[in-house]
Write an enzyme that holds these catalytic residues in place. Sequence first.
Site, mmCIF file in Angstrom:
data_model
loop_
_atom_site.group_PDB
_atom_site.id
_atom_site.type_symbol
_atom_site.label_atom_id
_atom_site.label_comp_id
_atom_site.label_asym_id
_atom_site.label_seq_id
_atom_site.Cartn_x
_atom_site.Cartn_y
_atom_site.Cartn_z
ATOM 1 N N GLU A 95 -6.862 40.507 90.118
ATOM 2 C CA GLU A 95 -6.395 40.092 91.612
ATOM 3 C C GLU A 95 -6.742 41.113 92.667
ATOM 4 O O GLU A 95 -7.373 40.771 93.585
ATOM 5 C CB GLU A 95 -5.026 39.550 91.575
ATOM 6 C CG GLU A 95 -4.591 39.352 92.954
ATOM 7 C CD GLU A 95 -3.018 39.269 93.248
ATOM 8 O OE1 GLU A 95 -2.554 39.582 94.202
ATOM 9 O OE2 GLU A 95 -2.395 39.347 92.085
ATOM 10 N N ASP B 161 -9.631 40.563 95.348
ATOM 11 C CA ASP B 161 -9.286 40.466 96.794
ATOM 12 C C ASP B 161 -10.434 41.409 97.551
ATOM 13 O O ASP B 161 -10.676 40.949 98.695
ATOM 14 C CB ASP B 161 -8.064 41.177 96.979
ATOM 15 C CG ASP B 161 -7.477 41.318 98.496
ATOM 16 O OD1 ASP B 161 -7.159 40.350 99.107
ATOM 17 O OD2 ASP B 161 -7.373 42.615 99.031
ATOM 18 N N ASP C 133 -3.613 33.945 94.040
ATOM 19 C CA ASP C 133 -3.855 35.248 93.410
ATOM 20 C C ASP C 133 -4.747 34.850 92.055
ATOM 21 O O ASP C 133 -5.557 35.759 91.919
ATOM 22 C CB ASP C 133 -2.386 35.654 92.477
ATOM 23 C CG ASP C 133 -1.588 36.095 93.943
ATOM 24 O OD1 ASP C 133 -2.186 36.418 94.873
ATOM 25 O OD2 ASP C 133 -0.292 36.394 93.345
ATOM 26 N N GLU D 31 -8.398 34.844 93.299
ATOM 27 C CA GLU D 31 -9.003 36.246 93.230
ATOM 28 C C GLU D 31 -9.437 36.825 92.006
ATOM 29 O O GLU D 31 -10.178 37.524 91.946
ATOM 30 C CB GLU D 31 -8.093 37.136 94.161
ATOM 31 C CG GLU D 31 -7.985 36.526 95.637
ATOM 32 C CD GLU D 31 -6.945 37.308 96.467
ATOM 33 O OE1 GLU D 31 -7.034 37.639 97.590
ATOM 34 O OE2 GLU D 31 -6.232 38.117 95.769
#
Length: 234
Positions: free
Chosen positions: A45, A49, A118, A121
């Site tokens: 994650e 991101d 989450d 990502e």
Amino acid sequence: MNNLDFQKNIKYEFKNANYLEKALTHSSFVQEKNERCGKDNERLEFLGDAFFDAIISEELFKKLTKVPEGKLTKLRASIVCEKSLAEQGKKLNVGKFLKMGKGEEHMGGRDRDSIIADAMEAIMAAIFLDGGFDEAKNFVLRTFEETIEDAVSGKLTKDYKTELQESLQTNGDVKICYQIDKEEGPDHNKTFYVSLFVDGRQIGEGAGKSKKEAEQSAAKYALESGGDKCILKE
């Protein structure tokens, strides 16, 4: 569920299926199995991101050649956010394929925006590690094509909090406070009620399924009711 079905959903076939398995493993599953940290999707994650932010930034930079930095930043924020990630994740049925603890599942975790966002990502990072940056970029632009177009055309939900703050601070600094009045409902389906105060004076109130949503609702109320104008006149 079979992860092969999920690969059809995202239109990407993994060479190393372990990347996808980790991307679809929530921390609650690892905790219930008493396994060591690092087997869930949290590290992926973190990586995803960064790629998501960079890919969207580049796309907006190329599409909007005459738009200033400040506007680009706002447009990016409307795309690179929990809401848009969760929306696209639900379209891909991410929640159905997640491995999670029974407790989290019973609390509605498979439909929780934050968990799905989450995981999205983490999936981006998994694709990058498996197939490289171009494959990750193709996935992001393919998946968020409509979201990007809506942002560019101004169709996405406005950032009422930022708009209100900019309006109120035209004549100097003011103290803006969002106060949570109460919470109703079970943990997996709460409703938050918020009051908005500016320099101690209430100018708005709102409700939402998250604190952020309730605050946006309160800011929208203040703008539409002219509460910001009343403060500026004083």
